[in-house]
Design a protein around this motif. Structure first.
Motif, PDB file in Angstrom:
ATOM      1  N   PRO A 221      -4.878  10.787  -0.706  1.00 37.46           N
ATOM      2  CA  PRO A 221      -4.191   9.894  -1.653  1.00 37.46           C
ATOM      3  C   PRO A 221      -4.020   8.503  -1.038  1.00 37.46           C
ATOM      4  O   PRO A 221      -3.504   8.381   0.070  1.00 37.46           O
ATOM      5  N   VAL A 222      -4.456   7.499  -1.759  1.00 37.02           N
ATOM      6  CA  VAL A 222      -4.318   6.110  -1.283  1.00 37.02           C
ATOM      7  C   VAL A 222      -3.780   5.218  -2.408  1.00 37.02           C
ATOM      8  O   VAL A 222      -4.044   4.027  -2.446  1.00 37.02           O
ATOM      9  N   ALA A 223      -3.040   5.833  -3.331  1.00 36.12           N
ATOM     10  CA  ALA A 223      -2.609   5.086  -4.518  1.00 36.12           C
ATOM     11  C   ALA A 223      -1.206   4.500  -4.399  1.00 36.12           C
ATOM     12  O   ALA A 223      -0.714   3.881  -5.333  1.00 36.12           O
ATOM     13  N   GLY A 224      -0.560   4.681  -3.246  1.00 36.96           N
ATOM     14  CA  GLY A 224       0.812   4.181  -3.075  1.00 36.96           C
ATOM     15  C   GLY A 224       0.863   2.658  -3.044  1.00 36.96           C
ATOM     16  O   GLY A 224      -0.149   1.991  -2.823  1.00 36.96           O
ATOM     17  N   LEU A 225       2.055   2.119  -3.242  1.00 36.16           N
ATOM     18  CA  LEU A 225       2.212   0.663  -3.340  1.00 36.16           C
ATOM     19  C   LEU A 225       2.296  -0.031  -1.977  1.00 36.16           C
ATOM     20  O   LEU A 225       2.053  -1.229  -1.877  1.00 36.16           O
ATOM     21  N   GLY A 226       2.655   0.717  -0.940  1.00 35.58           N
ATOM     22  CA  GLY A 226       2.732   0.122   0.399  1.00 35.58           C
ATOM     23  C   GLY A 226       3.804  -0.935   0.529  1.00 35.58           C
ATOM     24  O   GLY A 226       3.612  -1.938   1.215  1.00 35.58           O
ATOM     25  N   THR A 227       4.964  -0.696  -0.080  1.00 35.52           N
ATOM     26  CA  THR A 227       6.020  -1.729  -0.078  1.00 35.52           C
ATOM     27  C   THR A 227       6.597  -1.975   1.318  1.00 35.52           C
ATOM     28  O   THR A 227       7.080  -3.065   1.599  1.00 35.52           O
TER      29      THR A 227
ATOM     30  N   GLU B 194      -4.245   0.861   3.720  1.00 37.33           N
ATOM     31  CA  GLU B 194      -5.264   1.719   4.352  1.00 37.33           C
ATOM     32  C   GLU B 194      -6.430   0.901   4.897  1.00 37.33           C
ATOM     33  O   GLU B 194      -7.242   1.403   5.665  1.00 37.33           O
TER      34      GLU B 194
ATOM     35  N   PRO C 133       2.150   4.941 -10.045  1.00 35.51           N
ATOM     36  CA  PRO C 133       2.574   5.484  -8.740  1.00 35.51           C
ATOM     37  C   PRO C 133       3.772   6.421  -8.891  1.00 35.51           C
ATOM     38  O   PRO C 133       4.897   6.070  -8.586  1.00 35.51           O
ATOM     39  N   LEU C 134       3.503   7.625  -9.399  1.00 33.03           N
ATOM     40  CA  LEU C 134       4.595   8.556  -9.717  1.00 33.03           C
ATOM     41  C   LEU C 134       4.938   9.481  -8.553  1.00 33.03           C
ATOM     42  O   LEU C 134       5.693  10.422  -8.714  1.00 33.03           O
ATOM     43  N   GLY C 135       4.343   9.216  -7.392  1.00 35.29           N
ATOM     44  CA  GLY C 135       4.687  10.021  -6.211  1.00 35.29           C
ATOM     45  C   GLY C 135       3.498  10.773  -5.648  1.00 35.29           C
ATOM     46  O   GLY C 135       2.469  10.951  -6.315  1.00 35.29           O
ATOM     47  N   LEU C 136       3.675  11.237  -4.392  1.00 42.74           N
ATOM     48  CA  LEU C 136       2.596  11.945  -3.696  1.00 42.74           C
ATOM     49  C   LEU C 136       2.204  13.235  -4.432  1.00 42.74           C
ATOM     50  O   LEU C 136       1.018  13.561  -4.547  1.00 42.74           O
TER      51      LEU C 136
HETATM   52  P1  UTP Z   1       4.176   6.596   1.130  1.00 39.95           P
HETATM   53  O1  UTP Z   1       5.435   7.324   1.235  1.00 39.95           O
HETATM   54  O2  UTP Z   1       3.641   5.953   2.362  1.00 39.95           O
HETATM   55  O3  UTP Z   1       4.355   5.554  -0.086  1.00 39.95           O
HETATM   56  O4  UTP Z   1       3.076   7.578   0.542  1.00 39.95           O
HETATM   57  P2  UTP Z   1       3.685   4.184  -0.414  1.00 39.95           P
HETATM   58  O5  UTP Z   1       4.126   3.856  -1.787  1.00 39.95           O
HETATM   59  O6  UTP Z   1       2.222   4.173  -0.184  1.00 39.95           O
HETATM   60  O7  UTP Z   1       4.297   3.183   0.673  1.00 39.95           O
HETATM   61  P3  UTP Z   1       5.735   2.516   0.746  1.00 39.95           P
HETATM   62  O8  UTP Z   1       6.688   3.619   1.070  1.00 39.95           O
HETATM   63  O9  UTP Z   1       5.997   1.827  -0.567  1.00 39.95           O
HETATM   64  O10 UTP Z   1       5.584   1.533   1.857  1.00 39.95           O
HETATM   65  C1  UTP Z   1       2.405   8.506   1.344  1.00 39.95           C
HETATM   66  C2  UTP Z   1       0.967   8.614   0.864  1.00 39.95           C
HETATM   67  O11 UTP Z   1       0.918   8.990  -0.524  1.00 39.95           O
HETATM   68  C3  UTP Z   1       0.192   8.052  -1.284  1.00 39.95           C
HETATM   69  C4  UTP Z   1       0.200   6.780  -0.442  1.00 39.95           C
HETATM   70  O12 UTP Z   1      -0.946   5.984  -0.724  1.00 39.95           O
HETATM   71  C5  UTP Z   1       0.217   7.314   0.991  1.00 39.95           C
HETATM   72  O13 UTP Z   1      -1.093   7.632   1.444  1.00 39.95           O
HETATM   73  N1  UTP Z   1       0.824   7.903  -2.594  1.00 39.95           N
HETATM   74  C6  UTP Z   1       2.171   7.732  -2.688  1.00 39.95           C
HETATM   75  C7  UTP Z   1       0.035   7.950  -3.734  1.00 39.95           C
HETATM   76  O14 UTP Z   1      -1.199   8.104  -3.642  1.00 39.95           O
HETATM   77  N2  UTP Z   1       0.638   7.810  -4.946  1.00 39.95           N
HETATM   78  C8  UTP Z   1       1.968   7.645  -5.081  1.00 39.95           C
HETATM   79  O15 UTP Z   1       2.449   7.546  -6.229  1.00 39.95           O
HETATM   80  C9  UTP Z   1       2.751   7.593  -3.925  1.00 39.95           C
END
Ligand code: UTP
Length: 290
Positions: free
Chosen positions: A9-15, A27, A106-109
């Protein structure tokens, strides 16, 4: 059953890494000479898995492009007679079969993994978080696959963390199994409030899951932080079958966190064939100045 597929999973926002991650996926940030995600893909390849499924989102196309063949760049490198660079790029685009699915919000891991269900199908699979690096002699994924060959039940990778930091992680409470590194999971809790668990075993970004997890992910309601948490679905999965926690050999770096990223650069830099010695000398010099 054998594990043939890895979901990343690489869809997180990376805040946590803003402003660096405003226009660049976390990433794709560089650790020494390649982006974080390449180390993870190389770990998957070195572990003998056949296919990667990226769960991506808007703004993450650089990740897919990095592993794609670039016809234009290849032609330019050939014209300039830069053969070894061309070969290296060729190697990256031929590492492994890659498929992408899109997580629209981005609804969560937990939701990100659920998004990959149709491509995974009815077989066990590995999950590696796109910002979690593990440095060691045997790839962490390989260690877990060896465990899975015997156990045939879900496995989560864990590391011991200081007790005052457990509230930052998914925590596993378990009982020790033979060999000491494997534990049968008793309870899982996402970011427990201080004093609510005796365990210091934190889940890191490596999992082997069985396809029944999708049934639980599909019915999991938003939990901590309003997101669909993988830990909540894992708890339900654990109630229906055995699940194991595995203390891997190696050091984990959270490259999605600023300090974790800096530590990763130093650790990977010090192990680098050509740069390690000079970097070590420079660190000693700096330490003398502090
Ligand atoms: P993180 O907890 O690191 O969240 O997610 P994030 O949103 O990427 O980063 P911050 O916390 O805002 O800085 C752990 C993994 O899950 C993925 C992220 O890309 C990361 O590899 N993820 C998380 C998703 O793919 N989708 C989501 O909705 C949330």
């Amino acid at each position: 059953m054998k594990v043939r597929k890895a979901v990343i999973p690489v869809a997180g926002l990376g805040t946590r890494f803003l402003p660096a991650t405003k226009a660049i996926p976390k990433e794709m940030l560089t650790i020494v000479d390649r982006p974080t995600i390449q180390y993870i893909v190389e770990e998957v390849v070195a572990s003998g898995i056949d296919q990667i499924i990226f769960v991506t989102s808007e703004g993450k196309s650089a990740i897919e492009n990095h592993f794609d063949y670039d016809f234009h760049l290849d032609a330019v490198l050939k014209e300039k007679n830069k053969k070894s660079l061309g070969k290296e790029l060729d190697m990256i685009s031929n590492l492994i079969d890659i498929v992408s699915v899109r997580q629209k919000k981005p609804l969560g891991l937990g939701h990100a993994i659920w998004t990959a269900r149709h491509v995974v199908g009815n077989e066990p699979f590995m999950v590696l978080l796109g910002d979690d690096l593990v440095l060691g002699d045997t790839p962490c994924a390989r260690q877990m696959l060896d465990m899975f060959d015997t156990l045939q039940d879900p496995i989560v990778a864990v590391q011991r963390v200081p007790r005052d930091q457990t509230f930052q992680y998914g925590i596993v409470e378990g009982e020790e199994n033979e060999g000491g590194r494997t534990h049968k999971v008793k309870r899982l809790v996402e970011k427990p409030a201080p004093g609510t668990t005796d365990s210091d075993m934190a889940i890191i970004g490596r999992y082997i899951l069985t396809p029944d997890v999708f049934d639980f992910l599909g019915t999991t309601t938003p939990g901590h932080g309003g997101e669909i948490q993988l830990t909540d679905a894992l708890l339900a999965l654990k109630n229906s079958r055995y699940m194991y926690a595995y203390e891997f050999e190696g050091t984990r770096y959270d490259a999605g966190d600023k300090l974790g990223y800096l530590k990763a650069i130093l650790a990977y830099g010090l192990r680098h064939e050509k740069l390690g010695k000079d970097l070590a000398a420079h660190i000693k010099e700096l330490a003398g100045e502090i």
